[in-house]
Scaffold this motif. Sequence first.
Motif: not given
Length: 286
Positions: A253-272
């Motif tokens: 899962i982290g391979n997508r959420l933690q790609i280089t430079g990735a920062r997320w809006n809170t509302a976007s986390v669960n959809p991803m």
Amino acid sequence: MKSLVGELPLRQSQAEQLGVKPYSRLSGALEKGCLRLSANESFQNAEVDIAMLTGIHVGHSTQQRLVGRQSFEWAEAKQGVNEVSIDGGKVCLRDLQEDTESPWRDYKAVRVQGLYYAAFFRDNDSLIDYLCAQRLLYPLVCLGDGHDGVWKIIRQLASPEERWEILDWYHLKENLYKVGGSLKRLSEAETLLWQGQVDAAQALFSECRRSQARKFNAYLDKHRHRIVNYAYYQAEQLCSIGSGAVESAVKQIGNRLQITGARWNTASVNPMLSLRCAYLNGQLAI
């Protein structure tokens, strides 16, 4: 290159003739292709790859909105479930309101039968509902590390008589070697713990003045009922003794959420999280 920008969405009658969703600019196949790419790479890269593969421009903002409006069914185990493992992962946020030094926050991931992925951010109730919707078999083997949040969730899955709580062997061993000091003593303690002999292992550190030793003995007291005879369980192949399956899930899962430079809006986390798990569960196969 054909652009979708500025085109009107299809009407209901047009959508039926073309076999696409009404009021959509994207065919089902193109939409699924966008989702598959977005599940594996940044939205900007997905935009480039879709254009290269199809000759159609779907902007990165469009791809992000597409992910946000999906509603995936969580994978359901086809057989009964007798083993679950839960662990936490990290996501970097960019819209925190509170004054904080670190933008990293935790989400919870679960692996069912070592096969199916699910993950939830700040939504333990949905994680519990997902697990309880499975056909749970008893005794239910529940694997986790020493984190209180993990065991709080596990307690809601079954009664104490219906579950086996097992402390992950590799976390136990890792905490043991944090004590430091005599390698001979650490090796002896490892052998005893491998056999589930908690009292004998604690006795080895009874006269040790190191603060790490006192902390480790307190750790053993806290998880005493979760420390099993790992040697016997492994030899008899009763169940897993480590939470490697869910740790692998967190890494995937982290391979997508933690790609280089990735920062997320809170509302976007669960959809991803939902999209990434759907991909890992094979729900986005073409």
